[in-house]
Design a protein around this motif. Sequence first.
Motif, PDB file in Angstrom:
ATOM      1  N   LYS A   1       0.828  -1.208   0.000  1.00  0.00           N
ATOM      2  CA  LYS A   1       0.000   0.000   0.000  1.00  0.00           C
ATOM      3  C   LYS A   1       0.863   1.260   0.000  1.00  0.00           C
ATOM      4  N   ARG A   2       2.027   1.208   0.704  1.00  0.00           N
ATOM      5  CA  ARG A   2       2.906   2.364   0.701  1.00  0.00           C
ATOM      6  C   ARG A   2       3.658   2.502  -0.632  1.00  0.00           C
ATOM      7  N   ALA A   3       3.915   1.349  -1.262  1.00  0.00           N
ATOM      8  CA  ALA A   3       4.711   1.370  -2.486  1.00  0.00           C
ATOM      9  C   ALA A   3       3.908   1.813  -3.703  1.00  0.00           C
ATOM     10  N   ILE A   4       2.639   1.352  -3.802  1.00  0.00           N
ATOM     11  CA  ILE A   4       1.837   1.614  -5.002  1.00  0.00           C
ATOM     12  C   ILE A   4       0.734   2.596  -4.633  1.00  0.00           C
ATOM     13  N   LYS A   5       0.872   3.799  -5.129  1.00  0.00           N
ATOM     14  CA  LYS A   5      -0.120   4.833  -4.842  1.00  0.00           C
ATOM     15  C   LYS A   5      -1.343   4.613  -5.715  1.00  0.00           C
ATOM     16  N   GLY A   6      -2.553   4.683  -5.049  1.00  0.00           N
ATOM     17  CA  GLY A   6      -3.799   4.503  -5.794  1.00  0.00           C
ATOM     18  C   GLY A   6      -4.324   3.086  -5.769  1.00  0.00           C
ATOM     19  N   ILE A   7      -3.634   2.155  -5.048  1.00  0.00           N
ATOM     20  CA  ILE A   7      -4.066   0.753  -5.074  1.00  0.00           C
ATOM     21  C   ILE A   7      -5.333   0.530  -4.247  1.00  0.00           C
ATOM     22  N   GLY A   8      -5.525   1.270  -3.200  1.00  0.00           N
ATOM     23  CA  GLY A   8      -6.733   1.164  -2.398  1.00  0.00           C
ATOM     24  C   GLY A   8      -6.605   0.193  -1.238  1.00  0.00           C
ATOM     25  N   GLU A   9      -7.331   0.475  -0.155  1.00  0.00           N
ATOM     26  CA  GLU A   9      -7.256  -0.316   1.073  1.00  0.00           C
ATOM     27  C   GLU A   9      -7.772  -1.724   0.867  1.00  0.00           C
ATOM     28  N   ALA A  10      -8.932  -1.841   0.197  1.00  0.00           N
ATOM     29  CA  ALA A  10      -9.550  -3.155   0.022  1.00  0.00           C
ATOM     30  C   ALA A  10      -8.865  -3.974  -1.056  1.00  0.00           C
ATOM     31  N   THR A  11      -8.228  -3.299  -1.994  1.00  0.00           N
ATOM     32  CA  THR A  11      -7.647  -4.004  -3.132  1.00  0.00           C
ATOM     33  C   THR A  11      -6.265  -4.546  -2.815  1.00  0.00           C
ATOM     34  N   ALA A  12      -5.534  -3.911  -1.921  1.00  0.00           N
ATOM     35  CA  ALA A  12      -4.153  -4.288  -1.665  1.00  0.00           C
ATOM     36  C   ALA A  12      -3.989  -5.768  -1.288  1.00  0.00           C
ATOM     37  N   PRO A  13      -4.821  -6.333  -0.369  1.00  0.00           N
ATOM     38  CA  PRO A  13      -4.631  -7.761  -0.041  1.00  0.00           C
ATOM     39  C   PRO A  13      -4.854  -8.673  -1.236  1.00  0.00           C
ATOM     40  N   LEU A  14      -5.729  -8.258  -2.150  1.00  0.00           N
ATOM     41  CA  LEU A  14      -6.012  -9.079  -3.320  1.00  0.00           C
ATOM     42  C   LEU A  14      -4.917  -8.959  -4.376  1.00  0.00           C
ATOM     43  N   VAL A  15      -4.220  -7.834  -4.398  1.00  0.00           N
ATOM     44  CA  VAL A  15      -3.150  -7.618  -5.366  1.00  0.00           C
ATOM     45  C   VAL A  15      -1.862  -8.318  -4.923  1.00  0.00           C
ATOM     46  N   GLU A  16      -1.688  -8.479  -3.611  1.00  0.00           N
ATOM     47  CA  GLU A  16      -0.421  -9.008  -3.067  1.00  0.00           C
ATOM     48  C   GLU A  16      -0.016 -10.343  -3.680  1.00  0.00           C
ATOM     49  N   PRO A  17      -0.904 -11.313  -3.901  1.00  0.00           N
ATOM     50  CA  PRO A  17      -0.466 -12.597  -4.473  1.00  0.00           C
ATOM     51  C   PRO A  17       0.078 -12.490  -5.897  1.00  0.00           C
ATOM     52  N   TYR A  18      -0.240 -11.429  -6.599  1.00  0.00           N
ATOM     53  CA  TYR A  18       0.255 -11.269  -7.975  1.00  0.00           C
ATOM     54  C   TYR A  18       1.720 -10.772  -8.006  1.00  0.00           C
ATOM     55  N   PHE A  19       2.196 -10.353  -6.834  1.00  0.00           N
ATOM     56  CA  PHE A  19       3.582  -9.858  -6.777  1.00  0.00           C
ATOM     57  C   PHE A  19       4.474 -10.702  -5.852  1.00  0.00           C
ATOM     58  N   TYR A  20       3.820 -11.602  -5.074  1.00  0.00           N
ATOM     59  CA  TYR A  20       4.622 -12.408  -4.153  1.00  0.00           C
ATOM     60  C   TYR A  20       4.090 -13.830  -4.144  1.00  0.00           C
ATOM     61  N   GLY A  21       4.985 -14.779  -4.258  1.00  0.00           N
ATOM     62  CA  GLY A  21       4.614 -16.186  -4.237  1.00  0.00           C
ATOM     63  C   GLY A  21       5.657 -17.006  -4.950  1.00  0.00           C
ATOM     64  N   GLU A  22       5.435 -18.294  -4.928  1.00  0.00           N
ATOM     65  CA  GLU A  22       6.403 -19.197  -5.537  1.00  0.00           C
ATOM     66  C   GLU A  22       6.458 -18.976  -7.044  1.00  0.00           C
ATOM     67  N   GLY A  23       7.650 -18.741  -7.559  1.00  0.00           N
ATOM     68  CA  GLY A  23       7.845 -18.520  -9.005  1.00  0.00           C
ATOM     69  C   GLY A  23       7.512 -17.121  -9.490  1.00  0.00           C
ATOM     70  N   ILE A  24       7.053 -16.265  -8.589  1.00  0.00           N
ATOM     71  CA  ILE A  24       6.714 -14.886  -8.974  1.00  0.00           C
ATOM     72  C   ILE A  24       7.898 -13.973  -8.651  1.00  0.00           C
ATOM     73  N   LYS A  25       8.328 -13.212  -9.665  1.00  0.00           N
ATOM     74  CA  LYS A  25       9.475 -12.319  -9.493  1.00  0.00           C
ATOM     75  C   LYS A  25       9.052 -10.857  -9.567  1.00  0.00           C
ATOM     76  N   LYS A  26       9.878 -10.054  -9.048  1.00  0.00           N
ATOM     77  CA  LYS A  26       9.630  -8.607  -9.083  1.00  0.00           C
ATOM     78  C   LYS A  26       9.668  -8.114 -10.534  1.00  0.00           C
ATOM     79  N   PRO A  27       8.723  -7.289 -10.943  1.00  0.00           N
ATOM     80  CA  PRO A  27       8.764  -6.705 -12.307  1.00  0.00           C
ATOM     81  C   PRO A  27      10.035  -5.852 -12.466  1.00  0.00           C
ATOM     82  N   LYS A  28      10.721  -6.054 -13.625  1.00  0.00           N
ATOM     83  CA  LYS A  28      11.977  -5.333 -13.852  1.00  0.00           C
ATOM     84  C   LYS A  28      11.794  -4.053 -14.665  1.00  0.00           C
TER      85      LYS A  28
END
Length: 390
Positions: free
Chosen positions: A105-132
């Motif tokens: 939530k601090r890193a991505i401005k505009g993501i929203g309070e309710a949306t942040a927990p749902l977005v988190e799995p798309y950036f963290y998990g097995e085989g998921i890498k940071k966008p370059k």
Amino acid sequence: MKVWFVILPFIGLNAFAQSDVSIETRVTYDLAKQEHKICGTLETTNQHLRSDQFGELTARATLTTKTTVWVATYSEEEVPANGKSPAWDAFYGASSRSERISALKRAIKGIGEATAPLVEPYFYGEGIKKPKSWKEFSDRIRLAGAGIEYKTCSQSQDGCIRASSWISRVLNQYAEDNRENLGYSRSVVSVALTPQTRETSSPVPGLNKKFSYVVRFEGLALLPDECEVITVSYDGISLNAKAATAYNHLAVSKASAENWRGRDAVILVNSQGRRQIGPPKLANIANQGSGFVVTKSPLWERYSTNRVFASQCIATATGTVSATEKRAWYDHSHAESKQVGTCSVTLSSDCSPQYFDVNPVGFNPQTEKLSYSGVIRFNATCPFFNTSEF
């Protein structure tokens, strides 16, 4: 890209240049010219003429100032980066999921309070890498938006989170902030120094240079109204003289006057003899019947009033008759020719026509035809003309 211009103060360009203004000056001189003419007259022979003509040339000074002002042009440009940032470090270094969601939530401005927990799995998990890159990040956000909308809206409209409700804020409204915060862009400021030059010129009479001289003509042979011209030029450094000769071969040289009569230099103009024969159409010789006629121009009579011309210049007209073998019109072979008569007469000094006949000898009118030719020559001792034809 942001661009702005600054003319730096006269104290200098600080770290960018040693000086912001440079001034160059130069002095140039306009070429000064003067003509000197000498002409023959009826009364003088001009063979041993010594004529001194005085002159003074002023090379006028011009001061040219070249001013160069160095203008600093600053430009700010965004350069793509690989996503290295403290915001991502906090997200991927979190010890628990709740910390990661807070960091997201601090890193991505505009993501929203309710949306942040749902977005988190798309950036963290097995085989998921940071966008370059920003493109990889944008694709990941759009994928998350589509997945979250399907998950929250397909079964019931209660709690439905449309992708359009938050993606545009992240990728458009707050794009600049997110690119900078996530390390996908960095600003680079560059400085370019551009010279702007202006030249001004003005006369400087105080720097003018004067040169005094004398032109000395010696030994010219000039007929009445015949003139020679010498052009003298001065560029502020050197003095030059050039002869625009008509019929005389002139030698031009320069010598120091040693302040002779207040002059700085003497230009000597000496005759080296006549360049060529006299003016054209002074006389003409032509065939007339079986003889020749010589006609002289009024200039001939005028020249004859010059004592040297009258006493030393003797012109001779020579007529020649040749016989050439007759040929048929279709015969183009070289026809044999032979001289069958010649005669020479001394021309008088007046302008009346002179006639003389040449008697052909050995001419056969049945097989041969006559041709006529004539020349006029001056004697070799004539100081004005040589013995060439004219």
